[in-house]
Design a protein around this motif. Structure first.
Motif, PDB file in Angstrom:
ATOM      1  N   LEU A   1      -2.987   2.420  -2.793  1.00  0.00           N
ATOM      2  CA  LEU A   1      -3.462   1.061  -1.981  1.00  0.00           C
ATOM      3  C   LEU A   1      -4.062   0.120  -3.207  1.00  0.00           C
ATOM      4  CD1 LEU A   1      -3.829  -0.663   0.340  1.00  0.00           C
ATOM      5  CD2 LEU A   1      -5.991   0.675   0.616  1.00  0.00           C
ATOM      6  N   VAL A   2      -4.546   0.504  -4.245  1.00  0.00           N
ATOM      7  CA  VAL A   2      -5.291  -0.297  -5.055  1.00  0.00           C
ATOM      8  C   VAL A   2      -4.140  -1.007  -6.002  1.00  0.00           C
ATOM      9  CG1 VAL A   2      -6.398  -0.217  -7.339  1.00  0.00           C
ATOM     10  CG2 VAL A   2      -7.392   1.099  -5.587  1.00  0.00           C
ATOM     11  N   GLU A   3      -2.958  -0.231  -6.295  1.00  0.00           N
ATOM     12  CA  GLU A   3      -1.917  -0.873  -6.586  1.00  0.00           C
ATOM     13  C   GLU A   3      -1.319  -2.069  -6.043  1.00  0.00           C
ATOM     14  OE1 GLU A   3       0.526   2.490  -7.921  1.00  0.00           O
ATOM     15  OE2 GLU A   3      -0.577   2.933  -9.593  1.00  0.00           O
ATOM     16  N   ALA A   4      -0.930  -1.712  -4.894  1.00  0.00           N
ATOM     17  CA  ALA A   4      -0.611  -2.551  -3.788  1.00  0.00           C
ATOM     18  C   ALA A   4      -1.346  -3.864  -3.578  1.00  0.00           C
ATOM     19  CB  ALA A   4      -0.061  -2.012  -2.440  1.00  0.00           C
ATOM     20  N   ARG A   5      -2.736  -3.742  -3.511  1.00  0.00           N
ATOM     21  CA  ARG A   5      -3.656  -4.919  -3.356  1.00  0.00           C
ATOM     22  C   ARG A   5      -3.803  -5.730  -4.648  1.00  0.00           C
ATOM     23  NH1 ARG A   5      -4.114  -7.320   0.195  1.00  0.00           N
ATOM     24  NH2 ARG A   5      -6.179  -8.249  -0.414  1.00  0.00           N
ATOM     25  N   GLY A   6      -3.843  -4.846  -5.738  1.00  0.00           N
ATOM     26  CA  GLY A   6      -3.844  -5.573  -6.982  1.00  0.00           C
ATOM     27  C   GLY A   6      -2.620  -6.557  -7.254  1.00  0.00           C
ATOM     28  N   ALA A   7      -1.280  -6.240  -6.838  1.00  0.00           N
ATOM     29  CA  ALA A   7      -0.416  -6.861  -6.836  1.00  0.00           C
ATOM     30  C   ALA A   7      -0.445  -7.936  -5.848  1.00  0.00           C
ATOM     31  CB  ALA A   7       0.907  -5.993  -6.796  1.00  0.00           C
TER      32      ALA A   7
ATOM     33  N   PHE B   1      -8.648  -3.616   1.318  1.00  0.00           N
ATOM     34  CA  PHE B   1      -9.229  -2.212   0.748  1.00  0.00           C
ATOM     35  C   PHE B   1     -10.051  -1.584   1.665  1.00  0.00           C
ATOM     36  CE2 PHE B   1     -11.079   1.019  -2.077  1.00  0.00           C
ATOM     37  CZ  PHE B   1      -9.804   1.704  -2.404  1.00  0.00           C
ATOM     38  N   ARG B   2     -11.263  -2.163   1.698  1.00  0.00           N
ATOM     39  CA  ARG B   2     -12.410  -1.699   2.367  1.00  0.00           C
ATOM     40  C   ARG B   2     -11.836  -1.165   3.851  1.00  0.00           C
ATOM     41  NH1 ARG B   2     -15.662  -6.156   0.500  1.00  0.00           N
ATOM     42  NH2 ARG B   2     -15.849  -6.607   2.557  1.00  0.00           N
ATOM     43  N   ARG B   3     -11.419  -2.135   4.338  1.00  0.00           N
ATOM     44  CA  ARG B   3     -10.722  -2.155   5.812  1.00  0.00           C
ATOM     45  C   ARG B   3      -9.715  -0.876   6.135  1.00  0.00           C
ATOM     46  NH1 ARG B   3      -9.419  -6.827   6.880  1.00  0.00           N
ATOM     47  NH2 ARG B   3      -7.330  -6.457   6.747  1.00  0.00           N
ATOM     48  N   GLU B   4      -8.665  -1.233   5.413  1.00  0.00           N
ATOM     49  CA  GLU B   4      -7.595  -0.477   5.290  1.00  0.00           C
ATOM     50  C   GLU B   4      -7.576   1.069   4.466  1.00  0.00           C
ATOM     51  OE1 GLU B   4      -3.983  -2.709   4.318  1.00  0.00           O
ATOM     52  OE2 GLU B   4      -4.282  -4.071   5.769  1.00  0.00           O
ATOM     53  N   GLY B   5      -8.119   1.133   3.311  1.00  0.00           N
ATOM     54  CA  GLY B   5      -8.216   2.110   2.419  1.00  0.00           C
ATOM     55  C   GLY B   5      -9.340   3.053   3.023  1.00  0.00           C
ATOM     56  N   LEU B   6     -10.464   2.448   3.266  1.00  0.00           N
ATOM     57  CA  LEU B   6     -11.799   3.346   3.640  1.00  0.00           C
ATOM     58  C   LEU B   6     -12.144   3.018   5.237  1.00  0.00           C
ATOM     59  CD1 LEU B   6     -13.683   2.226   0.576  1.00  0.00           C
ATOM     60  CD2 LEU B   6     -12.362   4.331   0.966  1.00  0.00           C
TER      61      LEU B   6
END
Length: 192
Positions: free
Chosen positions: A68-74, A149-154
């Motif tokens: 998810l970090v990779e996708a969000r960063g892109a 990230f906070r919502r979807e990841g965590l």
């Protein structure tokens, strides 16, 4: 003279975080981690609000979060190096605990004091892990501030935030101490 605990004072005077990238299995068991979380939950908490909670991120979760970090960063157009560094924090982690600040509505306790309590929970968890013989490190990074990230990841709710990610594991490399603050430069005695 008050009762003292020299062993605890010595620990606090010599404690040293371990870089998260050097932490490997084994990691604390659920029962061992429960003890560390119990220590973390004993922080100053004005008004007994418990303005924090803990998310235990095991290896499958950290792998998912790395992707998810990779996708969000892109999606955010960040530099590849910045994305890779943040993704590695999750991809390399076998265990991390997200300390989530949960603001509680009250007229008695200002939000800033709730924030301090969440930070204290991070430090208490870090110190408990180190005192128990584990390696540990308190990190954040840009994903912690990204609302998606906070919502979807965590799974954080609106208004919740990440006070810190405490990585815990077995240290694999010695870490030299770093320079510490010069007390003569940062301490002022106010006597009148």
């Amino acid at each position: 003279m008050p009762d003292s605990n020299p062993a605890v004072l010595d620990f606090l005077l010599t404690r040293r975080s371990r870089p998260a990238r050097t932490l490997r299995p084994p990691v604390p068991s659920r029962e061992e981690l429960r003890t560390l979380l119990t220590a973390a939950a004993r922080v100053p908490d004005h008004g007994k609000l418990e303005p924090w909670r803990f998310l235990v991120l095991t290896r499958p979760a950290t792998r998912r979060l790395a992707a998810l970090v990779e996708a969000r960063g892109a999606a955010l157009g960040l530099e590849a190096e910045k994305i890779a560094k943040a993704a590695a924090q999750y991809a390399d982690a076998d265990l991390a605990v997200a300390v989530v600040q949960v603001p509680r509505p009250t007229d008695r306790i200002p939000l800033v004091e709730q924030t301090y309590s969440a930070g204290a929970a991070c430090l208490s968890l870090l110190n408990a892990a180190l005192a128990a013989g584990w390696g540990a490190n308190w990190l954040t990074g840009w994903p912690c501030y990204d609302p998606v990230f906070r919502r979807e990841g965590l799974g954080l709710a609106e208004g919740e935030s990440v006070a810190g990610l405490v990585h815990i594991g077995t240290p694999t490399a010695p870490v030299p101490d770093r320079p510490r603050p010069d007390l003569d430069r940062i301490v002022e005695w106010v006597e009148a």
